[in-house]
Design an enzyme around this catalytic site. Structure first.
Site, mmCIF file in Angstrom:
data_model
loop_
_atom_site.group_PDB
_atom_site.id
_atom_site.type_symbol
_atom_site.label_atom_id
_atom_site.label_comp_id
_atom_site.label_asym_id
_atom_site.label_seq_id
_atom_site.Cartn_x
_atom_site.Cartn_y
_atom_site.Cartn_z
ATOM 1 N N PRO A 100 -0.151 -1.714 9.926
ATOM 2 C CA PRO A 100 -0.681 -1.149 11.286
ATOM 3 C C PRO A 100 -2.139 -1.956 11.368
ATOM 4 O O PRO A 100 -2.904 -1.517 10.564
ATOM 5 C CB PRO A 100 -0.425 0.092 11.401
ATOM 6 C CG PRO A 100 -0.451 0.668 10.066
ATOM 7 C CD PRO A 100 0.173 -0.367 9.074
ATOM 8 N N GLN A 118 4.290 3.772 14.041
ATOM 9 C CA GLN A 118 3.143 4.886 13.326
ATOM 10 C C GLN A 118 2.725 5.629 14.191
ATOM 11 O O GLN A 118 2.231 5.401 15.257
ATOM 12 C CB GLN A 118 2.024 3.857 12.769
ATOM 13 C CG GLN A 118 1.322 4.958 11.654
ATOM 14 C CD GLN A 118 -0.107 4.470 11.195
ATOM 15 O OE1 GLN A 118 -0.828 4.190 11.947
ATOM 16 N NE2 GLN A 118 -0.095 4.093 9.940
ATOM 17 N N CYS A 150 -7.287 10.628 5.791
ATOM 18 C CA CYS A 150 -8.027 10.875 4.067
ATOM 19 C C CYS A 150 -7.404 12.470 3.893
ATOM 20 O O CYS A 150 -7.636 13.208 4.786
ATOM 21 C CB CYS A 150 -9.357 10.677 4.231
ATOM 22 S SG CYS A 150 -10.073 11.153 2.810
ATOM 23 N N ASN A 166 -1.089 -1.725 -0.643
ATOM 24 C CA ASN A 166 -1.749 -2.518 0.426
ATOM 25 C C ASN A 166 -3.279 -2.582 0.205
ATOM 26 O O ASN A 166 -4.186 -1.808 -0.370
ATOM 27 C CB ASN A 166 -1.574 -1.729 1.858
ATOM 28 C CG ASN A 166 -2.592 -1.930 3.025
ATOM 29 O OD1 ASN A 166 -3.276 -1.036 3.267
ATOM 30 N ND2 ASN A 166 -2.506 -3.365 3.350
ATOM 31 N N GLY A 167 -3.897 -3.445 0.595
ATOM 32 C CA GLY A 167 -5.012 -3.879 0.692
ATOM 33 C C GLY A 167 -5.595 -5.138 0.196
ATOM 34 O O GLY A 167 -5.528 -5.535 -1.054
ATOM 35 N N ASP A 168 -6.369 -6.063 1.179
ATOM 36 C CA ASP A 168 -7.133 -7.303 0.850
ATOM 37 C C ASP A 168 -6.065 -8.360 0.304
ATOM 38 O O ASP A 168 -6.353 -9.167 -0.213
ATOM 39 C CB ASP A 168 -7.848 -7.083 -0.326
ATOM 40 C CG ASP A 168 -9.268 -6.715 0.182
ATOM 41 O OD1 ASP A 168 -9.379 -6.517 1.405
ATOM 42 O OD2 ASP A 168 -10.356 -6.657 -0.507
ATOM 43 N N ARG A 213 -4.879 -7.754 7.394
ATOM 44 C CA ARG A 213 -5.777 -8.846 8.035
ATOM 45 C C ARG A 213 -5.296 -10.072 7.561
ATOM 46 O O ARG A 213 -5.561 -11.238 8.258
ATOM 47 C CB ARG A 213 -7.163 -8.380 7.624
ATOM 48 C CG ARG A 213 -7.776 -7.169 8.613
ATOM 49 C CD ARG A 213 -8.788 -6.867 7.846
ATOM 50 N NE ARG A 213 -8.761 -5.955 6.677
ATOM 51 C CZ ARG A 213 -9.551 -5.729 5.621
ATOM 52 N NH1 ARG A 213 -10.831 -5.938 5.922
ATOM 53 N NH2 ARG A 213 -9.219 -5.140 4.584
HETATM 54 C C1 FMN Z 1 -8.593 -3.668 12.970
HETATM 55 C C2 FMN Z 1 -7.950 -2.467 12.022
HETATM 56 C C3 FMN Z 1 -6.921 -1.708 12.672
HETATM 57 C C4 FMN Z 1 -6.435 -0.654 11.818
HETATM 58 N N1 FMN Z 1 -5.618 0.011 12.196
HETATM 59 C C5 FMN Z 1 -4.714 1.060 11.716
HETATM 60 C C6 FMN Z 1 -3.986 1.743 12.115
HETATM 61 O O1 FMN Z 1 -3.642 1.909 13.506
HETATM 62 N N2 FMN Z 1 -3.266 2.577 11.197
HETATM 63 C C7 FMN Z 1 -3.063 2.418 9.950
HETATM 64 O O2 FMN Z 1 -2.800 3.298 9.120
HETATM 65 N N3 FMN Z 1 -4.120 1.735 9.279
HETATM 66 C C8 FMN Z 1 -4.862 0.791 10.060
HETATM 67 N N4 FMN Z 1 -5.803 -0.219 9.657
HETATM 68 C C9 FMN Z 1 -5.734 -0.224 8.054
HETATM 69 C C10 FMN Z 1 -4.919 -1.378 7.704
HETATM 70 O O3 FMN Z 1 -3.562 -0.898 8.071
HETATM 71 C C11 FMN Z 1 -4.765 -1.606 6.225
HETATM 72 O O4 FMN Z 1 -4.551 -0.382 5.496
HETATM 73 C C12 FMN Z 1 -6.373 -2.054 5.607
HETATM 74 O O5 FMN Z 1 -6.759 -2.905 6.725
HETATM 75 C C13 FMN Z 1 -6.393 -2.812 4.431
HETATM 76 O O6 FMN Z 1 -5.489 -3.823 4.627
HETATM 77 P P1 FMN Z 1 -5.601 -5.405 4.685
HETATM 78 O O7 FMN Z 1 -6.798 -5.754 3.654
HETATM 79 O O8 FMN Z 1 -4.246 -6.170 4.304
HETATM 80 O O9 FMN Z 1 -6.077 -5.489 6.052
HETATM 81 C C14 FMN Z 1 -6.420 -0.860 10.483
HETATM 82 C C15 FMN Z 1 -7.225 -1.918 9.878
HETATM 83 C C16 FMN Z 1 -8.031 -2.734 10.411
HETATM 84 C C17 FMN Z 1 -8.966 -3.806 10.027
#
Ligand code: FMN
Length: 367
Positions: free
Chosen positions: A16, A71, A101, A202-204, A227
């Site tokens: 998300p 979500q 958190c 998840n992450g990066d 992202r």
């Molecule tokens: C602009 C933005 C909006 C996000 N919105 C949500 C959200 O609505 N719910 C959630 O659980 N995480 C949210 N996140 C966190 C992402 O789901 C993810 O955990 C985080 O960006 C790391 O993963 P990535 O590096 O693949 O982006 C958001 C992150 C970003 C950058």
């Protein structure tokens, strides 16, 4: 891949991203292929029950946007439960709880999700939701507040005990925000803490090798990409290919990137109308442009579009302007090619350290 009653075509997930993972983007990702399950932006449970138009727009979907997880966030157990029942009645595939958190001190200062103040309360809330619906209920969390408080493993275990079907874990602490390195060992601890349910790392993840490293080093059952999918909606398809064959497919050509970008805009207009769709697209198009090579001319103009025709004029102008950076085959000259993307947890420690050294502003080309 399975969780709860769901069988998914792949173990790659769209994370998300509030403001971004709307219906048009999810459809784009699905059309490009390779994703197993997409999740919506977070939706307030109470707003959903009140049938707030903005909340209803967030859950707008269509058959091609399936399977879909919604979500939810909220701290009132009855509202979370009733919202889950409502969503199940609409036919969604699963419900994800945004857990923010899980540490007291964060919640006390309002920095964290209020529902996480008490582990027992959280478990009870999740249990109510699980018992109220037949579809899987999952949870998304960070590793904890800081490196000294990595509470996700305990929380994951507790949630498994009350019937949560899968855990999504962003391998950073709240303190890290979106910076620093994703902690694969921390994700591994969550994987080891649960008995049978899948943990999705998840992450990066911005490249297929980064996805593979996440799998290899954490033992996770799936990976979720946020992202990275925005830079590159092809990441799911390319990751599936890489996992199966070890072969890294070439990055999509510029023409393919612009084709998908135009398709994305068409869907934005279909779903949000021309004016709003174009306005929203002003912040979407620059994500595509990150891999175009020199793109300031495009970014400068695309943030002003308000019609489809206006967008196509900007793109046509940009394609002409970009020619100065191309060789005779129409490829970007090597010095204008964007640098390869490298995930935080793949970067050499030395290069991570180098980035932390502040550089003075100025004409860096001549220093
Ligand atoms: C602009 C933005 C909006 C996000 N919105 C949500 C959200 O609505 N719910 C959630 O659980 N995480 C949210 N996140 C966190 C992402 O789901 C993810 O955990 C985080 O960006 C790391 O993963 P990535 O590096 O693949 O982006 C958001 C992150 C970003 C950058």
């Amino acid at each position: 891949m399975r969780f709860g009653s769901l069988t998914l075509k792949s173990n790659l997930f769209l994370s998300p991203l509030a403001g971004y993972t709307n219906l048009p983007f999810r459809l784009v990702v699905r059309e490009v292929g390779g994703v197993g399950l997409c999740t919506t932006d977070l939706v307030n449970a109470r707003s959903l029950l009140e049938k707030n138009p903005k909340a209803l727009k967030l859950i707008e979907t269509r058959p091609a946007d399936s399977p879909l997880a919604i979500q939810l966030f909220g701290s009132v157990p009855e509202e979370m439960r009733d919202a889950a029942i409502y969503l199940e009645s609409l036919g969604v595939a699963s419900i994800d709880i945004n857990m923010g958190c899980p540490v007291k001190k964060v919640c006390q200062v309002g920095g964290g999700s209020a529902m996480m103040t008490e582990l027992d309360k959280t478990a009870a809330l999740a249990k109510d939701m699980v018992n109220a619906v037949k579809i899987p209920v999952t949870a998304k969390m960070r590793l904890g507040w800081d490196d000294d408080n990595l509470t996700a493993p305990g929380l994951a275990r507790t949630l498994e005990d009350v019937g949560v079907a899968a855990i999504f874990v962003h391998g950073r602490t709240r303190e890290q925000g979106f910076g620093g390195t994703v902690n694969l060992a921390g994700i591994r601890k969550v994987v080891e803490a649960v008995k049978t349910i899948p943990v999705i790392g998840n992450g990066d993840i911005i490249t297929p090798p980064a996805a593979k490293k996440m799998f290899d080093e954490t033992g996770c059952a799936g990976v979720s990409i946020g992202r990275g999918a925005f830079y590159n909606p092809w990441i799911f398809q390319h990751t599936l290919h890489f996992l199966a064959s070890d072969e890294l497919l070439p990055e999509p050509a510029f023409s393919e990137r612009t084709r998908i970008m135009c398709r994305h805009l068409d869907l934005m207009i279909e779903v949000f109308g021309e004016e709003l769709g174009c306005r929203m697209f002003r912040k979407v198009a620059p994500w595509y442009a990150k891999r175009f090579g020199p793109c300031h001319e495009f970014n400068k103009q695309v943030v002003q579009i308000s019609t489809r025709t206006g967008f196509h004029d900007v793109l046509a102008h940009y394609i002409r302007w970009r020619q100065q950076f191309l060789d005779e085959n129409g490829e970007l000259l090597p010095r204008f090619q964007p640098p390869p993307m490298v995930a935080s947890f793949i970067r050499e420690p030395a290069s991570t350290q180098r980035e932390q050294i502040p550089v003075p502003r100025g004409p860096v080309e001549v220093w």
